[in-house]
Design a protein around this motif. Sequence first.
Motif, PDB file in Angstrom:
ATOM      1  N   LYS A  86       0.854  -1.035   0.039  1.00 29.18           N
ATOM      2  CA  LYS A  86       0.127  -0.352  -0.263  1.00 29.18           C
ATOM      3  C   LYS A  86       0.916   1.381  -0.042  1.00 29.18           C
ATOM      4  N   GLU A  89       2.310   1.690  -3.586  1.00 24.91           N
ATOM      5  CA  GLU A  89       1.249   2.290  -4.529  1.00 24.91           C
ATOM      6  C   GLU A  89       1.109   3.663  -4.110  1.00 24.91           C
ATOM      7  N   THR A  90       0.583   3.966  -2.953  1.00 29.39           N
ATOM      8  CA  THR A  90       0.401   5.288  -2.614  1.00 29.39           C
ATOM      9  C   THR A  90       1.396   6.300  -3.079  1.00 29.39           C
TER      10      THR A  90
END
Length: 101
Positions: A86, A89-90
């Motif tokens: 995450k 991706e962020t």
Amino acid sequence: MKKYFIVILAFCSLVQAGSLDGKKVFETYCWGCHHQTAMAFGPPFTQIAKKRTLEEIEAYITSPKSMYKAFGYKRTAMSQLNLTDKEKETVAKYILSFKGK
């Protein structure tokens, strides 16, 4: 009614606390070598965003030592970062937000 408002407010706070902010991930892990629009030790996000896809950025963050040749670099100075999927991706999406700048 007041009780429901407090429950909704608490829920919204939990949801917001659980969300990641790409800028915050950048400031924590990337800022020492990269800047958003200016050359630092590594290339600026504006340059990366113009050349790379989300998947390529995530792959390079995951394993810079195995990806640098595929990107046409002679070497890599990027350190191995242990980010969650995450977080990768962020921050990749944050980098791509500089594509048109």
